[in-house]
Design a protein around this motif. Structure first.
Motif, PDB file in Angstrom:
ATOM      1  N   GLY A  20      -3.771  -8.555  -4.070  1.00  0.00           N
ATOM      2  CA  GLY A  20      -2.537  -9.041  -4.673  1.00  0.00           C
ATOM      3  C   GLY A  20      -2.705 -10.411  -5.300  1.00  0.00           C
ATOM      4  N   MET A  21      -3.425 -11.318  -4.587  1.00  0.00           N
ATOM      5  CA  MET A  21      -3.675 -12.643  -5.152  1.00  0.00           C
ATOM      6  C   MET A  21      -4.511 -12.546  -6.417  1.00  0.00           C
ATOM      7  SD  MET A  21      -4.282 -15.080  -1.807  1.00  0.00           S
ATOM      8  CE  MET A  21      -5.292 -13.948  -0.860  1.00  0.00           C
ATOM      9  N   ALA A  22      -5.497 -11.641  -6.415  1.00  0.00           N
ATOM     10  CA  ALA A  22      -6.351 -11.481  -7.590  1.00  0.00           C
ATOM     11  C   ALA A  22      -5.551 -10.963  -8.781  1.00  0.00           C
ATOM     12  CB  ALA A  22      -7.502 -10.535  -7.270  1.00  0.00           C
ATOM     13  N   VAL A  23      -4.685  -9.971  -8.538  1.00  0.00           N
ATOM     14  CA  VAL A  23      -3.882  -9.418  -9.635  1.00  0.00           C
ATOM     15  C   VAL A  23      -2.893 -10.462 -10.147  1.00  0.00           C
ATOM     16  CG1 VAL A  23      -2.250  -7.618 -10.304  1.00  0.00           C
ATOM     17  CG2 VAL A  23      -4.174  -7.061  -8.805  1.00  0.00           C
TER      18      VAL A  23
ATOM     19  N   MET B  84       2.808  -2.526 -11.280  1.00  0.00           N
ATOM     20  CA  MET B  84       1.495  -1.987 -11.620  1.00  0.00           C
ATOM     21  C   MET B  84       1.067  -1.064 -10.496  1.00  0.00           C
ATOM     22  SD  MET B  84      -0.645  -5.282 -13.030  1.00  0.00           S
ATOM     23  CE  MET B  84      -1.999  -4.311 -13.654  1.00  0.00           C
ATOM     24  N   ASP B  85       0.726   0.177 -10.821  1.00  0.00           N
ATOM     25  CA  ASP B  85       0.129   1.107  -9.867  1.00  0.00           C
ATOM     26  C   ASP B  85      -1.381   0.997  -9.995  1.00  0.00           C
ATOM     27  OD1 ASP B  85       2.401   2.456  -8.640  1.00  0.00           O
ATOM     28  OD2 ASP B  85       2.793   3.214 -10.662  1.00  0.00           O
ATOM     29  N   LEU B  86      -2.044   0.716  -8.863  1.00  0.00           N
ATOM     30  CA  LEU B  86      -3.472   0.428  -8.883  1.00  0.00           C
ATOM     31  C   LEU B  86      -4.218   1.276  -7.857  1.00  0.00           C
ATOM     32  CD1 LEU B  86      -3.149  -3.458  -9.020  1.00  0.00           C
ATOM     33  CD2 LEU B  86      -3.958  -1.994 -10.892  1.00  0.00           C
ATOM     34  N   PRO B  87      -5.512   1.501  -8.079  1.00  0.00           N
ATOM     35  CA  PRO B  87      -6.306   2.162  -7.046  1.00  0.00           C
ATOM     36  C   PRO B  87      -6.444   1.251  -5.831  1.00  0.00           C
ATOM     37  CG  PRO B  87      -7.711   1.388  -8.848  1.00  0.00           C
ATOM     38  CD  PRO B  87      -6.294   1.160  -9.270  1.00  0.00           C
ATOM     39  N   PRO B  88      -6.832   1.788  -4.679  1.00  0.00           N
ATOM     40  CA  PRO B  88      -7.012   0.940  -3.504  1.00  0.00           C
ATOM     41  C   PRO B  88      -8.206   0.007  -3.697  1.00  0.00           C
ATOM     42  CG  PRO B  88      -7.867   3.126  -3.071  1.00  0.00           C
ATOM     43  CD  PRO B  88      -7.178   3.197  -4.403  1.00  0.00           C
ATOM     44  N   PRO B  89      -8.199  -1.164  -3.075  1.00  0.00           N
ATOM     45  CA  PRO B  89      -9.362  -2.048  -3.176  1.00  0.00           C
ATOM     46  C   PRO B  89     -10.608  -1.385  -2.583  1.00  0.00           C
ATOM     47  CG  PRO B  89      -7.489  -3.181  -2.166  1.00  0.00           C
ATOM     48  CD  PRO B  89      -7.136  -1.742  -2.234  1.00  0.00           C
ATOM     49  N   ARG B  90     -11.716  -1.640  -3.211  1.00  0.00           N
ATOM     50  CA  ARG B  90     -12.989  -1.149  -2.671  1.00  0.00           C
ATOM     51  C   ARG B  90     -13.293  -1.801  -1.320  1.00  0.00           C
ATOM     52  NH1 ARG B  90     -18.584  -1.502  -6.195  1.00  0.00           N
ATOM     53  NH2 ARG B  90     -20.014  -0.631  -4.635  1.00  0.00           N
ATOM     54  N   LEU B  91     -12.845  -3.037  -1.125  1.00  0.00           N
ATOM     55  CA  LEU B  91     -13.059  -3.746   0.133  1.00  0.00           C
ATOM     56  C   LEU B  91     -12.052  -3.255   1.167  1.00  0.00           C
ATOM     57  CD1 LEU B  91     -13.556  -7.320  -1.381  1.00  0.00           C
ATOM     58  CD2 LEU B  91     -15.312  -5.627  -0.827  1.00  0.00           C
ATOM     59  N   ILE B  92     -12.481  -3.153   2.435  1.00  0.00           N
ATOM     60  CA  ILE B  92     -11.717  -2.457   3.467  1.00  0.00           C
ATOM     61  C   ILE B  92     -10.815  -3.401   4.244  1.00  0.00           C
ATOM     62  CG2 ILE B  92     -11.955  -1.135   5.630  1.00  0.00           C
ATOM     63  CD1 ILE B  92     -14.589  -0.046   4.522  1.00  0.00           C
ATOM     64  N   GLY B  93      -9.575  -2.937   4.550  1.00  0.00           N
ATOM     65  CA  GLY B  93      -8.694  -3.670   5.445  1.00  0.00           C
ATOM     66  C   GLY B  93      -7.385  -4.064   4.784  1.00  0.00           C
TER      67      GLY B  93
ATOM     68  N   GLU C 292       0.861  -1.179   0.000  1.00  0.00           N
ATOM     69  CA  GLU C 292       0.000   0.000   0.000  1.00  0.00           C
ATOM     70  C   GLU C 292       0.899   1.231   0.000  1.00  0.00           C
ATOM     71  OE1 GLU C 292      -3.827  -0.544   2.450  1.00  0.00           O
ATOM     72  OE2 GLU C 292      -2.336  -1.762   3.504  1.00  0.00           O
ATOM     73  N   GLU C 293       0.729   2.076  -1.015  1.00  0.00           N
ATOM     74  CA  GLU C 293       1.549   3.274  -1.130  1.00  0.00           C
ATOM     75  C   GLU C 293       0.702   4.432  -1.649  1.00  0.00           C
ATOM     76  OE1 GLU C 293       5.152   2.807  -3.359  1.00  0.00           O
ATOM     77  OE2 GLU C 293       5.628   0.851  -2.461  1.00  0.00           O
ATOM     78  N   ASN C 294       0.817   5.592  -0.962  1.00  0.00           N
ATOM     79  CA  ASN C 294       0.168   6.831  -1.405  1.00  0.00           C
ATOM     80  C   ASN C 294      -1.325   6.649  -1.681  1.00  0.00           C
ATOM     81  OD1 ASN C 294       2.713   8.163  -1.354  1.00  0.00           O
ATOM     82  ND2 ASN C 294       3.181   7.288  -3.384  1.00  0.00           N
ATOM     83  N   GLY C 295      -1.977   5.883  -0.816  1.00  0.00           N
ATOM     84  CA  GLY C 295      -3.416   5.706  -0.957  1.00  0.00           C
ATOM     85  C   GLY C 295      -3.838   4.695  -1.991  1.00  0.00           C
ATOM     86  N   GLY C 296      -2.892   4.041  -2.637  1.00  0.00           N
ATOM     87  CA  GLY C 296      -3.227   3.016  -3.625  1.00  0.00           C
ATOM     88  C   GLY C 296      -2.430   1.758  -3.377  1.00  0.00           C
ATOM     89  N   LEU C 297      -2.393   0.882  -4.372  1.00  0.00           N
ATOM     90  CA  LEU C 297      -1.633  -0.365  -4.288  1.00  0.00           C
ATOM     91  C   LEU C 297      -0.549  -0.389  -5.353  1.00  0.00           C
ATOM     92  CD1 LEU C 297      -4.081  -3.388  -3.814  1.00  0.00           C
ATOM     93  CD2 LEU C 297      -2.742  -2.201  -2.090  1.00  0.00           C
ATOM     94  N   VAL C 298       0.577  -0.977  -5.003  1.00  0.00           N
ATOM     95  CA  VAL C 298       1.614  -1.262  -5.989  1.00  0.00           C
ATOM     96  C   VAL C 298       1.816  -2.768  -6.019  1.00  0.00           C
ATOM     97  CG1 VAL C 298       4.018  -0.957  -6.648  1.00  0.00           C
ATOM     98  CG2 VAL C 298       2.754   0.959  -5.638  1.00  0.00           C
ATOM     99  N   PHE C 299       1.618  -3.348  -7.186  1.00  0.00           N
ATOM    100  CA  PHE C 299       1.817  -4.780  -7.389  1.00  0.00           C
ATOM    101  C   PHE C 299       3.069  -4.969  -8.233  1.00  0.00           C
ATOM    102  CE2 PHE C 299       1.515  -8.642  -9.873  1.00  0.00           C
ATOM    103  CZ  PHE C 299       1.111  -9.587  -8.940  1.00  0.00           C
ATOM    104  N   GLN C 300       3.921  -5.915  -7.827  1.00  0.00           N
ATOM    105  CA  GLN C 300       5.142  -6.174  -8.578  1.00  0.00           C
ATOM    106  C   GLN C 300       5.361  -7.665  -8.726  1.00  0.00           C
ATOM    107  OE1 GLN C 300       8.706  -4.566  -6.838  1.00  0.00           O
ATOM    108  NE2 GLN C 300       9.957  -4.993  -8.645  1.00  0.00           N
ATOM    109  N   ASP C 301       5.682  -8.087  -9.934  1.00  0.00           N
ATOM    110  CA  ASP C 301       6.136  -9.450 -10.186  1.00  0.00           C
ATOM    111  C   ASP C 301       7.241  -9.386 -11.230  1.00  0.00           C
ATOM    112  OD1 ASP C 301       4.850  -9.086 -12.591  1.00  0.00           O
ATOM    113  OD2 ASP C 301       3.291 -10.586 -12.235  1.00  0.00           O
ATOM    114  N   GLU C 302       7.624 -10.522 -11.771  1.00  0.00           N
ATOM    115  CA  GLU C 302       8.771 -10.549 -12.682  1.00  0.00           C
ATOM    116  C   GLU C 302       8.527  -9.784 -13.975  1.00  0.00           C
ATOM    117  OE1 GLU C 302       7.624 -14.911 -14.619  1.00  0.00           O
ATOM    118  OE2 GLU C 302       9.352 -14.698 -13.273  1.00  0.00           O
ATOM    119  N   THR C 303       7.262  -9.494 -14.290  1.00  0.00           N
ATOM    120  CA  THR C 303       6.980  -8.748 -15.516  1.00  0.00           C
ATOM    121  C   THR C 303       6.938  -7.250 -15.294  1.00  0.00           C
ATOM    122  OG1 THR C 303       4.578  -8.939 -15.234  1.00  0.00           O
ATOM    123  CG2 THR C 303       5.672 -10.681 -16.470  1.00  0.00           C
ATOM    124  N   GLY C 304       7.013  -6.788 -14.021  1.00  0.00           N
ATOM    125  CA  GLY C 304       7.074  -5.349 -13.779  1.00  0.00           C
ATOM    126  C   GLY C 304       6.121  -4.882 -12.705  1.00  0.00           C
TER     127      GLY C 304
END
Length: 420
Positions: free
Chosen positions: A256-259, A239-248, A225-237
């Motif tokens: 992360g599992m979904a992405v 992804m900057d994403l909005p925060p999940p609508r679901l809380i917690g 969780e960074e700057n109010g959103g999500l950052v996902f990283q894997d071997e392909t690079g």
């Protein structure tokens, strides 16, 4: 035509046990139905202790955001059985459900079979007969011997494994992880969420034997969780994403599992929709309308169905993300759960717990038993005759309270029914 409720009542009586973990009866019925499990759109099979439903909801939202259609099978339902079966995105219609249940009942011929087994067969039959791009299946209990474990999936997912259902799955984290890892299939990739080290060792051992490629949180992919959103990283690079609508914070892990799943499936373009569009009732859900909300006046009313110690910890963390208000819990739990372990993380967050029994549920703890467990966990507690009575009592003392109804999906379902 008979109603689905009437048929479901009959199906409940076909086996003396609610849970009886073997696959023989399912294979027998699927054979009689000409094996619908072999005619499904590509299957994503999801097991784990916590987060299965939320992860499934985000994967579905992501796939639909990428333009695909999805079947989905989840359990238990909250208000109506129809919630368990989505056909190409829509809840199954009553006439279709009744027709499928009647067909399965006839094909079964009165032989012993559990309610979950025969209704799972009905869902598979529905999915085989309706075009869609994907089939999302949530394991009911465990994995290895669960009625859903009759499919050849394109992808499996194992969400965090923790202690729960010890009477059926084993009394150690290793035994439980072994049951969950039973959904792994030869050569089929698996997304692995955050795990206890002992659980991960079991999953890795089984995957190695099956040559099933693993995509493991903390090794192959990361989410922060960074700057109010999500950052996902894997071997392909990255992804900057909005925060999940679901809380917690736990929902960030589920996201992360979904992405990671969307990446493996070649549908990464749906990741923003997975964050924005996923909904999952009774998981830190704020109720906005209905008689219970009206009765609460200026107080907030929230609903959560988590029911084990890991869920209690996740819920306690999620509550820290909300603006401060006095917190009152209305809690009802089953006698098969570790009530004290669930409540212990919440003791530092809540001002008071109002204990209720779950209406119409034979395995409910009594209000007195729930109150005693709360007090043993360090939570001031009292008893109430119903959720409505508890709300009235809370708002008479603290009109600006935050009210959280919690402890059981069965209680959550009764609340949603009562609240319209």
């Amino acid at each position: 035509m008979q109603t689905s409720d009437a048929i479901l009542d009959r199906l409940m009586a076909l086996h003396p046990k609610v849970i009886d973990l073997v696959l023989d009866r399912v294979h027998r019925l699927l054979d009689a139905l000409d094996h619908p499990e072999t005619h499904l759109p590509p299957v994503i099979h999801i097991a784990g202790t916590n987060g299965k439903g939320s992860t499934l909801a985000m994967i579905r939202a992501g796939l639909e955001g990428a333009g695909d259609s999805c079947h989905a099978y989840t359990s238990p339902h909250l208000a109506r059985f129809h919630e368990r079966i989505r056909l190409a995105g829509d809840l199954i219609a009553e006439d279709r459900l009744a027709e499928l249940l009647a067909e399965c009942e006839a094909a079964n011929g009165g032989d012993p079979i559990t309610y979950f087994e025969i209704t799972t067969c009905a869902a598979l039959l529905a999915f085989a007969r309706t075009p869609a791009d994907w089939t999302l299946l949530e394991v009911g209990l465990g994995g290895r011997l669960d009625a859903t474990n009759v499919v050849n999936p394109a992808l499996t997912v194992i969400t965090p494994v923790s202690m729960d259902h010890e009477g059926f799955l084993g009394d150690t984290i290793e035994k439980i992880a072994g049951e969950k890892a039973g959904i792994l299939k030869p050569g089929v990739p698996c997304i692995v969420g955050p795990q206890d080290e002992a659980a991960l060792e079991v999953i890795e051992y089984r995957a190695a034997r099956l040559n099933a490629p693993l995509h493991i949180h903390g090794q192959h992919w990361h989410v922060t969780e960074e700057n109010g959103g999500l950052v996902f990283q894997d071997e392909t690079g990255l992804m900057d994403l909005p925060p999940p609508r679901l809380i917690g914070a736990h929902q960030a892990q589920n996201a992360g599992m979904a992405v990671a799943a969307l990446r493996v499936l070649g549908r990464a373009e749906g990741a923003p929709a997975a964050m924005r569009n996923a909904t999952w009732p009774a998981r830190m859900q704020r109720l906005s309308t209905g008689p219970l909300v009206d009765a609460a006046g200026a107080a907030e009313v929230w609903l959560d169905g988590g029911h084990n110690p890991a869920a209690g910890m996740a819920l306690a963390e999620a509550l820290t993300r909300l603006p401060h208000r006095p917190l009152h819990l209305i809690c009802g739990m089953l006698n098969t759960k570790d009530a004290r372990g669930y409540m212990r993380p919440l003791a530092a967050r809540a001002d008071h717990l109002h204990a209720v029994s779950i209406p119409g549920e034979p395995n409910t703890l009594s209000a007195a038993q729930t109150r005693a467990e709360a007090e043993a966990a360090g939570l001031p507690a009292s008893e109430a005759g119903s959720v409505a009575e508890a709300i009235a009592r809370i708002t008479s003392v603290d009109p600006q309270a935050r009210i959280l109804i919690c402890g059981s999906l069965y209680l959550a379902g009764r609340v949603l029914q009562q609240n319209g």
